[in-house]
Design a protein around this motif. Structure first.
Motif, PDB file in Angstrom:
ATOM      1  N   HIS A  13       0.849  -1.188   0.000  1.00 21.39           N
ATOM      2  CA  HIS A  13       0.000   0.000   0.000  1.00 21.39           C
ATOM      3  C   HIS A  13       0.883   1.235   0.000  1.00 21.39           C
ATOM      4  O   HIS A  13       2.099   1.138   0.086  1.00 21.39           O
ATOM      5  N   LEU A  14       0.245   2.395  -0.092  1.00 19.80           N
ATOM      6  CA  LEU A  14       1.012   3.629  -0.025  1.00 19.80           C
ATOM      7  C   LEU A  14       0.218   4.716   0.656  1.00 19.80           C
ATOM      8  O   LEU A  14      -1.011   4.690   0.702  1.00 19.80           O
ATOM      9  N   THR A  71       5.113  11.255   0.931  1.00 18.70           N
ATOM     10  CA  THR A  71       4.654  10.010   0.320  1.00 18.70           C
ATOM     11  C   THR A  71       5.546   8.851   0.743  1.00 18.70           C
ATOM     12  O   THR A  71       6.775   8.972   0.739  1.00 18.70           O
ATOM     13  N   GLN A  72       4.904   7.736   1.099  1.00 18.98           N
ATOM     14  CA  GLN A  72       5.608   6.526   1.548  1.00 18.98           C
ATOM     15  C   GLN A  72       4.967   5.319   0.886  1.00 18.98           C
ATOM     16  O   GLN A  72       3.760   5.130   0.962  1.00 18.98           O
ATOM     17  N   VAL A  73       5.785   4.484   0.259  1.00 17.87           N
ATOM     18  CA  VAL A  73       5.340   3.255  -0.391  1.00 17.87           C
ATOM     19  C   VAL A  73       5.813   2.087   0.460  1.00 17.87           C
ATOM     20  O   VAL A  73       7.005   1.969   0.744  1.00 17.87           O
ATOM     21  N   GLU A  74       4.878   1.226   0.891  1.00 14.51           N
ATOM     22  CA  GLU A  74       5.213   0.085   1.733  1.00 14.51           C
ATOM     23  C   GLU A  74       4.979  -1.207   0.969  1.00 14.51           C
ATOM     24  O   GLU A  74       3.852  -1.504   0.587  1.00 14.51           O
ATOM     25  N   LYS A  94      10.492   6.964   8.448  1.00 13.04           N
ATOM     26  CA  LYS A  94      11.953   7.122   8.414  1.00 13.04           C
ATOM     27  C   LYS A  94      12.421   6.804   6.986  1.00 13.04           C
ATOM     28  O   LYS A  94      12.830   5.693   6.682  1.00 13.04           O
ATOM     29  N   LEU A  95      12.346   7.795   6.112  1.00 11.02           N
ATOM     30  CA  LEU A  95      12.524   7.547   4.686  1.00 11.02           C
ATOM     31  C   LEU A  95      13.881   7.971   4.137  1.00 11.02           C
ATOM     32  O   LEU A  95      14.160   7.761   2.956  1.00 11.02           O
ATOM     33  N   GLU A  96      14.739   8.538   4.975  1.00  9.46           N
ATOM     34  CA  GLU A  96      16.066   8.964   4.516  1.00  9.46           C
ATOM     35  C   GLU A  96      16.849   7.759   4.014  1.00  9.46           C
ATOM     36  O   GLU A  96      16.869   6.697   4.637  1.00  9.46           O
ATOM     37  N   GLY A  97      17.466   7.903   2.845  1.00  6.63           N
ATOM     38  CA  GLY A  97      18.296   6.842   2.287  1.00  6.63           C
ATOM     39  C   GLY A  97      17.521   5.702   1.646  1.00  6.63           C
ATOM     40  O   GLY A  97      18.087   4.641   1.393  1.00  6.63           O
ATOM     41  N   THR A  98      16.242   5.914   1.382  1.00  6.61           N
ATOM     42  CA  THR A  98      15.436   4.863   0.753  1.00  6.61           C
ATOM     43  C   THR A  98      15.357   5.081  -0.757  1.00  6.61           C
ATOM     44  O   THR A  98      15.519   6.206  -1.231  1.00  6.61           O
ATOM     45  N   PRO A  99      15.103   4.017  -1.518  1.00  6.53           N
ATOM     46  CA  PRO A  99      14.979   4.175  -2.965  1.00  6.53           C
ATOM     47  C   PRO A  99      13.621   4.770  -3.348  1.00  6.53           C
ATOM     48  O   PRO A  99      12.696   4.823  -2.528  1.00  6.53           O
ATOM     49  N   GLY A 100      13.516   5.186  -4.576  1.00  5.15           N
ATOM     50  CA  GLY A 100      12.277   5.732  -5.107  1.00  5.15           C
ATOM     51  C   GLY A 100      11.642   4.801  -6.124  1.00  5.15           C
ATOM     52  O   GLY A 100      12.075   3.657  -6.312  1.00  5.15           O
ATOM     53  N   CYS A 101      10.619   5.290  -6.778  1.00  2.35           N
ATOM     54  CA  CYS A 101       9.898   4.559  -7.814  1.00  2.35           C
ATOM     55  C   CYS A 101       9.049   5.575  -8.563  1.00  2.35           C
ATOM     56  O   CYS A 101       9.081   6.762  -8.271  1.00  2.35           O
ATOM     57  N   THR A 102       8.284   5.092  -9.522  1.00  2.00           N
ATOM     58  CA  THR A 102       7.327   5.939 -10.227  1.00  2.00           C
ATOM     59  C   THR A 102       5.925   5.511  -9.841  1.00  2.00           C
ATOM     60  O   THR A 102       5.629   4.313  -9.797  1.00  2.00           O
ATOM     61  N   HIS A 114      12.818   8.927  -3.380  1.00  4.40           N
ATOM     62  CA  HIS A 114      12.938   8.112  -2.170  1.00  4.40           C
ATOM     63  C   HIS A 114      11.526   7.823  -1.658  1.00  4.40           C
ATOM     64  O   HIS A 114      10.562   8.388  -2.166  1.00  4.40           O
ATOM     65  N   GLY A 115      11.427   6.933  -0.657  1.00  2.00           N
ATOM     66  CA  GLY A 115      10.119   6.699  -0.045  1.00  2.00           C
ATOM     67  C   GLY A 115       9.628   5.265  -0.066  1.00  2.00           C
ATOM     68  O   GLY A 115       8.560   4.973   0.466  1.00  2.00           O
ATOM     69  N   VAL A 116      10.396   4.338  -0.684  1.00  2.00           N
ATOM     70  CA  VAL A 116       9.975   2.938  -0.733  1.00  2.00           C
ATOM     71  C   VAL A 116      10.633   2.171   0.414  1.00  2.00           C
ATOM     72  O   VAL A 116      11.859   2.180   0.551  1.00  2.00           O
ATOM     73  N   ILE A 117       9.794   1.512   1.253  1.00  2.00           N
ATOM     74  CA  ILE A 117      10.313   0.726   2.372  1.00  2.00           C
ATOM     75  C   ILE A 117       9.590  -0.609   2.481  1.00  2.00           C
ATOM     76  O   ILE A 117       8.499  -0.786   1.949  1.00  2.00           O
TER      77      ILE A 117
END
Length: 190
Positions: A13-14, A71-74, A94-102, A114-117
């Motif tokens: 989800h996001l 925005t956070q993608v889980e 805690k989104l620092e250092g996370t990858p991103g996506c489209t 960033h924002g994918v965990i």
């Protein structure tokens, strides 16, 4: 016997920031609540978006509301690998250092840097429930799940205080490993 908590399985989800809602669904768009979640004020939305990674796309991923500051993608680790993203296990927010996506919605797309965990497993408790369980906010505990595929999960973060209600959150990979069904429960152990 430890403190018993119902398990909520968290599928991919996001959570969206309003600026991204505006791009994905149209300027000034308001999310449409579909179903209240256990956590107070949180809800599943009618809205869905596609999550595009380097290898594949996850279609129709549910948005949870309300809007958040960022925005956070889980994703589960399996979902992340499927689309070619190396998602770190992180605490929500805690989104620092996370990858991103489209992200692709009906009105446009957003490129996240960033924002994918893969969300760190955690237990939500109100302040009174935490006191009853003998734990504190930000404490790290273990949870024990019984049954045919029962197991113990270590490194479970306690999130306690206002805005929390008794529920353990595991992702689908974790829930499947433990054979969790819709009425699964665990007990907090230290």
């Amino acid at each position: 016997m430890g403190y018993e908590v119902k398990i909520g399985l968290s599928n991919k989800h996001l959570h969206l920031a309003q600026k991204d809602i505006d791009v994905l669904f149209g300027e000034g768009y308001k999310l449409t609540p579909m179903k209240d979640l256990v956590q107070p004020g949180q809800y599943a939305c009618e809205e869905k978006v596609d999550i595009v990674g380097p290898k594949k796309t996850l279609h129709g991923v549910r948005v949870l509301g309300p809007a958040r500051p960022e925005t956070q993608v889980e994703l589960s680790l399996t979902d992340a690998r499927t689309i070619g993203i190396k998602a770190p296990v992180k605490e929500s927010g805690k989104l620092e250092g996370t990858p991103g996506c489209t992200l692709v919605g009906p009105a446009g797309s957003v490129e996240l840097d960033h924002g994918v965990i893969a969300a760190l497993r955690h237990v939500h408790l109100s302040a009174a429930q935490a006191e009853e369980a003998g734990v504190k906010d930000k404490e790290v505990v273990s949870i024990k799940i019984g049954g045919e595929r029962g197991l113990v999960f270590d490194n479970v973060l306690v999130r306690a205080g206002d805005g929390h209600e008794r529920e353990a959150h595991l992702d689908t990979d974790e829930g499947n490993a433990a054979g969790c069904g819709p009425d699964a429960v665990c007990e907090i152990i230290k």
